[in-house]
Design a protein around this motif. Structure first.
Motif, PDB file in Angstrom:
ATOM      1  N   PHE A   1       0.472  -1.507  -0.683  1.00  0.00           N
ATOM      2  CA  PHE A   1       0.142  -0.083   0.239  1.00  0.00           C
ATOM      3  C   PHE A   1       1.149   1.111  -0.139  1.00  0.00           C
ATOM      4  O   PHE A   1       0.473   2.259  -0.677  1.00  0.00           O
ATOM      5  CB  PHE A   1      -0.802  -0.071   1.319  1.00  0.00           C
ATOM      6  CG  PHE A   1      -1.912   1.602   1.466  1.00  0.00           C
ATOM      7  CD1 PHE A   1      -3.154   1.578   0.435  1.00  0.00           C
ATOM      8  CD2 PHE A   1      -0.618   2.196   2.303  1.00  0.00           C
ATOM      9  CE1 PHE A   1      -3.494   2.988   1.069  1.00  0.00           C
ATOM     10  CE2 PHE A   1      -1.648   3.273   2.534  1.00  0.00           C
ATOM     11  CZ  PHE A   1      -3.208   3.356   1.693  1.00  0.00           C
ATOM     12  N   HIS A   2       2.074   1.266   0.920  1.00  0.00           N
ATOM     13  CA  HIS A   2       2.860   2.712   0.706  1.00  0.00           C
ATOM     14  C   HIS A   2       3.426   2.855  -0.045  1.00  0.00           C
ATOM     15  O   HIS A   2       3.977   3.598  -0.924  1.00  0.00           O
ATOM     16  CB  HIS A   2       3.953   2.243   1.856  1.00  0.00           C
ATOM     17  CG  HIS A   2       5.083   3.345   2.583  1.00  0.00           C
ATOM     18  ND1 HIS A   2       4.751   4.458   2.084  1.00  0.00           N
ATOM     19  CD2 HIS A   2       6.261   2.806   1.420  1.00  0.00           C
ATOM     20  CE1 HIS A   2       5.313   5.054   2.309  1.00  0.00           C
ATOM     21  NE2 HIS A   2       6.951   3.936   1.736  1.00  0.00           N
ATOM     22  N   GLN A   3       3.824   2.047  -0.854  1.00  0.00           N
ATOM     23  CA  GLN A   3       4.412   1.566  -2.563  1.00  0.00           C
ATOM     24  C   GLN A   3       3.488   2.118  -3.407  1.00  0.00           C
ATOM     25  O   GLN A   3       3.985   3.153  -4.298  1.00  0.00           O
ATOM     26  CB  GLN A   3       5.032   0.331  -2.500  1.00  0.00           C
ATOM     27  CG  GLN A   3       6.218  -0.435  -1.723  1.00  0.00           C
ATOM     28  CD  GLN A   3       7.374   0.224  -2.360  1.00  0.00           C
ATOM     29  OE1 GLN A   3       7.660   1.495  -1.894  1.00  0.00           O
ATOM     30  NE2 GLN A   3       8.252  -0.159  -2.663  1.00  0.00           N
ATOM     31  N   ILE A   4       2.389   1.762  -3.194  1.00  0.00           N
ATOM     32  CA  ILE A   4       1.533   2.280  -4.559  1.00  0.00           C
ATOM     33  C   ILE A   4       0.725   3.826  -4.049  1.00  0.00           C
ATOM     34  O   ILE A   4       1.090   4.752  -4.791  1.00  0.00           O
ATOM     35  CB  ILE A   4       0.137   1.574  -4.370  1.00  0.00           C
ATOM     36  CG1 ILE A   4       0.675   0.326  -5.296  1.00  0.00           C
ATOM     37  CG2 ILE A   4      -0.841   1.831  -5.313  1.00  0.00           C
ATOM     38  CD1 ILE A   4      -0.739  -0.533  -4.861  1.00  0.00           C
ATOM     39  N   ARG A   5       0.729   3.596  -2.792  1.00  0.00           N
ATOM     40  CA  ARG A   5       0.610   5.383  -2.521  1.00  0.00           C
ATOM     41  C   ARG A   5       1.613   7.037  -2.807  1.00  0.00           C
ATOM     42  O   ARG A   5       1.275   7.778  -3.369  1.00  0.00           O
ATOM     43  CB  ARG A   5       0.380   5.181  -0.936  1.00  0.00           C
ATOM     44  CG  ARG A   5      -0.387   7.120  -0.522  1.00  0.00           C
ATOM     45  CD  ARG A   5      -0.107   7.335   1.076  1.00  0.00           C
ATOM     46  NE  ARG A   5       1.721   7.435   1.115  1.00  0.00           N
ATOM     47  CZ  ARG A   5       2.341   8.177   1.027  1.00  0.00           C
ATOM     48  NH1 ARG A   5       2.093   9.379   0.513  1.00  0.00           N
ATOM     49  NH2 ARG A   5       3.525   8.513   1.977  1.00  0.00           N
ATOM     50  N   VAL A   6       2.982   5.769  -2.625  1.00  0.00           N
ATOM     51  CA  VAL A   6       4.273   6.766  -2.711  1.00  0.00           C
ATOM     52  C   VAL A   6       4.367   7.469  -4.793  1.00  0.00           C
ATOM     53  O   VAL A   6       4.755   8.433  -4.558  1.00  0.00           O
ATOM     54  CB  VAL A   6       5.578   5.674  -2.581  1.00  0.00           C
ATOM     55  CG1 VAL A   6       6.808   6.926  -2.783  1.00  0.00           C
ATOM     56  CG2 VAL A   6       5.275   6.541  -1.098  1.00  0.00           C
ATOM     57  N   LYS A   7       3.933   6.275  -5.230  1.00  0.00           N
ATOM     58  CA  LYS A   7       4.048   6.735  -6.749  1.00  0.00           C
ATOM     59  C   LYS A   7       3.072   7.752  -7.709  1.00  0.00           C
ATOM     60  O   LYS A   7       3.706   8.235  -8.014  1.00  0.00           O
ATOM     61  CB  LYS A   7       3.953   5.190  -7.598  1.00  0.00           C
ATOM     62  CG  LYS A   7       5.249   4.521  -7.180  1.00  0.00           C
ATOM     63  CD  LYS A   7       4.990   2.475  -8.156  1.00  0.00           C
ATOM     64  CE  LYS A   7       5.647   2.447  -7.849  1.00  0.00           C
ATOM     65  NZ  LYS A   7       5.755   1.045  -8.231  1.00  0.00           N
TER      66      LYS A   7
END
Length: 89
Positions: free
Chosen positions: A66-72
Motif C-alpha cells: 500500500f505504501h509503495q502504491i501511495r508513494v508512486k
C-alpha cells in the motif's frame, strides 16, 4: 505474517535537493499515518548532503505494498523520481 523492514540510503541529484528536502516533511507525515507503518526514518547524512539514510518497518507485505502504491502517486513520487535508491530488505 512477518513484518517488512527496508533499510538503505538514497542519493539525491544536486538539482533536486531543495525540492526533495521540502517535500520530505510531508512524505514522512503521510507515511507515518499509513495503516501498518511502524517506523519511517529518512535522515540527511551529516558528511554528504546528497545522501539520506532510510529505515522503514511495516507490519506486513500488504501494508508495505500500500505504501509503495501511495508513494508512486504522491508529490514525493514526483520530486524523488531522479533519486538513486540503494535498499535491502
Amino acid at each position: 505474517m512477518p513484518k517488512v523492514i527496508l533499510k538503505g540510503f538514497i542519493i539525491v541529484p544536486e538539482q533536486d535537493l531543495d525540492a526533495v528536502k521540502a517535500e520530505l516533511i510531508n512524505h514522512k507525515r503521510l507515511t507515518l499515518a499509513e495503516p501498518g507503518c511502524l517506523v519511517f526514518e529518512v535522515v540527511q547524512c551529516t558528511t554528504n548532503p546528497y545522501r539520506f539514510d532510510v529505515y522503514e518497518e511495516f507490519v506486513n507485505r500488504e501494508s508495505f505494498a500500500f505504501h509503495q502504491i501511495r508513494v508512486k502517486a504522491s508529490a514525493w513520487g514526483k520530486v524523488s523520481a531522479n533519486v538513486e535508491r540503494h535498499y535491502s530488505q
